[in-house]
Write a protein that holds these residues in place. Structure first.
Motif, PDB file in Angstrom:
ATOM      1  N   TYR A 142       0.833  -1.202   0.000  1.00  0.00           N
ATOM      2  CA  TYR A 142       0.000   0.000   0.000  1.00  0.00           C
ATOM      3  C   TYR A 142       0.869   1.253   0.000  1.00  0.00           C
ATOM      4  O   TYR A 142       0.598   2.216  -0.724  1.00  0.00           O
ATOM      5  N   ARG A 143       1.909   1.263   0.827  1.00  0.00           N
ATOM      6  CA  ARG A 143       2.793   2.434   0.902  1.00  0.00           C
ATOM      7  C   ARG A 143       3.558   2.639  -0.402  1.00  0.00           C
ATOM      8  O   ARG A 143       3.928   3.760  -0.740  1.00  0.00           O
ATOM      9  N   GLN A 144       3.796   1.553  -1.130  1.00  0.00           N
ATOM     10  CA  GLN A 144       4.511   1.655  -2.406  1.00  0.00           C
ATOM     11  C   GLN A 144       3.562   1.899  -3.580  1.00  0.00           C
ATOM     12  O   GLN A 144       3.966   1.803  -4.731  1.00  0.00           O
ATOM     13  N   ASN A 145       2.298   2.162  -3.261  1.00  0.00           N
ATOM     14  CA  ASN A 145       1.261   2.440  -4.279  1.00  0.00           C
ATOM     15  C   ASN A 145       0.941   1.238  -5.160  1.00  0.00           C
ATOM     16  O   ASN A 145       0.374   1.394  -6.242  1.00  0.00           O
ATOM     17  N   ASN A 146       1.293   0.045  -4.688  1.00  0.00           N
ATOM     18  CA  ASN A 146       0.909  -1.180  -5.388  1.00  0.00           C
ATOM     19  C   ASN A 146      -0.441  -1.655  -4.838  1.00  0.00           C
ATOM     20  O   ASN A 146      -0.529  -2.648  -4.095  1.00  0.00           O
ATOM     21  N   TYR A 193      -9.375  -0.003  -2.904  1.00  0.00           N
ATOM     22  CA  TYR A 193     -10.292   0.038  -4.047  1.00  0.00           C
ATOM     23  C   TYR A 193     -10.585   1.475  -4.487  1.00  0.00           C
ATOM     24  O   TYR A 193     -10.766   1.737  -5.680  1.00  0.00           O
ATOM     25  N   LEU A 194     -10.615   2.385  -3.539  1.00  0.00           N
ATOM     26  CA  LEU A 194     -10.806   3.784  -3.913  1.00  0.00           C
ATOM     27  C   LEU A 194      -9.595   4.313  -4.684  1.00  0.00           C
ATOM     28  O   LEU A 194      -9.741   5.111  -5.612  1.00  0.00           O
ATOM     29  N   GLN A 195      -8.417   3.868  -4.303  1.00  0.00           N
ATOM     30  CA  GLN A 195      -7.204   4.314  -4.982  1.00  0.00           C
ATOM     31  C   GLN A 195      -7.151   3.819  -6.422  1.00  0.00           C
ATOM     32  O   GLN A 195      -6.611   4.503  -7.296  1.00  0.00           O
ATOM     33  N   ILE A 196      -7.704   2.632  -6.686  1.00  0.00           N
ATOM     34  CA  ILE A 196      -7.686   2.111  -8.056  1.00  0.00           C
ATOM     35  C   ILE A 196      -9.005   2.390  -8.776  1.00  0.00           C
ATOM     36  O   ILE A 196      -9.313   1.759  -9.796  1.00  0.00           O
TER      37      ILE A 196
END
Length: 517
Positions: A142-146, A193-196
């Protein structure tokens, strides 16, 4: 009727540095004037407010920021969501320890003679080591934006909670901690899910995170963000309001966070009113008691200000409402209350709403209707929508005790609804669900009401018919009497008849004399 020009309290006024001690402005309620708030009036939108704030902060002159299109979040809303929905992961390792459950953990540490801090409470003696390893992997991704990989790890962690132990050691507070741990995983899936940009997949997780831990405000604000992403602004406004109240109720003292939630709440409220086409709303400051005169005055003002929405005007005379710009839960004095007036383009819509507001189970009406609608979706074999609707109803039911005091009877009904909802989610149906029984009672009540209305309508029609017949008889009698009077007046009197009879005799004598001549 004369009244002052309507004033809209905007989000910029709330965040203005001129506010005394960080307090939100309160609406003045004057006895000789009517001050109202209508979101459909010409006022600056949240997007314009944010762009104006940004221009004030810049020293150099820059180009004017264009307002974004509808359903596209403004930069201001995105900035608020970054701070509220996606907090700094370096500071919060496991968010469930922020909630009220942390108090029980701290008491446990005090009893064992250990010094407890947030980092200490995150240590591995609480969580199962395999579960903690999986959560560390998910958090790192999550911290690595994966976010897609993080979803995979968080989902696996959720399955581990369902199939195996959650805590590494048995503690007295396990029954309280385990739901918070599972809720934490659910709410992190919401953030992923909001991030993607997949809010439809985040929706059920948002509901479940609240059902498991309704006392954590970020669960509610994330639910609001999901609703906002789906264009369901009125539900987003409600979730933001609950988040603000829960934050204060759980002991939150940072005024900046509370102000930020209020700004988000107001932004969602304005979006909901701006996108409403079938109705519009007006809020009028009132005292704690609603008088008939005040209601009539508010409806007159509504008619004057919103002539398009006057097919049916409904003013809620039972419940007083709150607005974000005047709500300060920590204040000793109660927040300003508002009377809500709703105007509809369609009369049937307004009548339906008024009918719903008079039902006896008003506390549970939203959740019960969702459960009844879920049963309808089940008949249509739309399993995914049915599950989402039930999860949303369960989240609302779990939050009710935090929002208001409920009677013993309502508490028993709440437990029955929750138990039946969980049985429905798991496919168990040993008896008829509670909301089906309520629906049957409502159908019987509606049938009786229809019979009563039919009887009263028929009685009124018969009374009107009798009145018309009575008037018709009186008119007939009057006409007969006037006709008889006219006939009598047309007949000659006896003296006239004598004169008339004498005239021919004279004529005959004259004729005789003429003939002799």
């Amino acid at each position: 009727m004369s009244h002052k020009t309507t004033e809209n309290i905007t989000a910029e006024q709330m965040e203005s540095k001129e506010l005394n001690n960080g307090e939100t402005p309160m609406a003045k309620n004057s006895s000789d004037s009517l001050q109202t708030f209508t979101p459909k009036q010409k006022s600056r939108t949240t997007n314009e407010i944010c762009s104006n704030k940004k221009k004030k902060a810049r020293k150099d002159n820059c180009a004017k920021v264009e307002s974004p299109q509808r359903h596209k979040p403004s930069k201001c809303i995105v900035d608020m969501e970054v701070k509220l929905v996606y907090p700094d992961e370096e500071e919060i390792a496991y968010e469930f320890l922020e909630s009220t459950m942390s108090h029980s953990l701290e008491s446990m540490c005090r009893s064992s003679g250990k010094t407890c801090s947030l980092s200490a409470l995150n240590s591995s003696f609480l969580l199962d080591k395999w579960l903690q390893t999986k959560l560390k992997e998910a958090t790192a991704c999550y911290r690595q934006n994966n976010y897609s990989i993080a979803v995979k790890h968080f989902t696996e962690a959720l399955e581990m909670c369902s199939n195996g132990p959650v805590l590494g050691t048995s503690v007295d507070t396990a029954a309280e901690i385990i739901p918070s741990v599972v809720s934490f995983i659910e709410t992190k899936l919401v953030a992923c899910y909001l991030q993607i940009m997949q809010p439809d997949l985040a929706l059920s997780h948002a509901h479940r995170s609240i059902a498991l831990n309704p006392s954590y405000f970020r669960n509610h604000i994330r639910q609001a963000s999901v609703f906002r992403s789906l264009g369901r602004y009125s539900e987003a406004a409600r979730s933001a309001m609950i988040a603000d109240y829960i934050y204060w109720l759980s002991g939150g003292k940072e005024q900046s966070i509370s102000q930020l939630i209020k700004l988000y709440w107001q932004a969602m409220h304005e979006e909901a009113m701006a996108n409403a086409e079938a109705f519009t709303a007006m809020y009028t400051p009132v005292d704690d008691v609603l008088y008939k005169e005040a209601i009539e005055k508010a409806q007159d003002a509504f008619t004057e200000m919103n002539p398009t929405y006057t097919k049916y005007i409904y003013t809620d005379s039972e419940v007083l409402h709150l607005l974000p710009q005047g709500t300060d839960w920590s204040s000793a004095s109660p927040p300003p209350h508002y009377m809500l007036s709703l105007g509809f383009k369609n009369k049937k819509d307004g009548m339906f709403l008024e009918k719903q507001s008079t039902k006896s189970l008003l506390v549970f009406i939203g959740a019960i209707q969702k459960l009844q609608y879920a049963s309808f979706l089940s008949q249509l074999q739309r399993a995914k929508e049915e599950s989402q609707m039930i999860n949303q109803a369960v989240a609302e039911l779990a939050t009710i005790p935090y929002l208001q005091e409920i009677s013993q009877q309502h508490a028993e009904l709440l437990q029955s609804l929750m138990a039946d909802a969980m049985d429905c989610l798991q496919g168990r149906r040993e008896k008829e669900y509670t909301w089906h029984e309520i629906q049957k009672v409502e159908m019987i009540e509606d049938f009786i009401l229809q019979l009563e209305n039919r009887y009263l309508k028929r009685k009124k029609s018969q009374a009107a018919r009798r009145q018309r017949m009575k008037i018709k008889k009186l008119q007939s009698a009057g006409l007969s009497q006037s006709a008889g009077t006219a006939t009598l007046s047309a007949r000659p009197s006896e003296e006239d008849c004598k004169d008339i009879n004498a005239v021919p005799a004279c004529d005959s004598s004259e004729n005789k004399s003429l003939s002799s001549n």
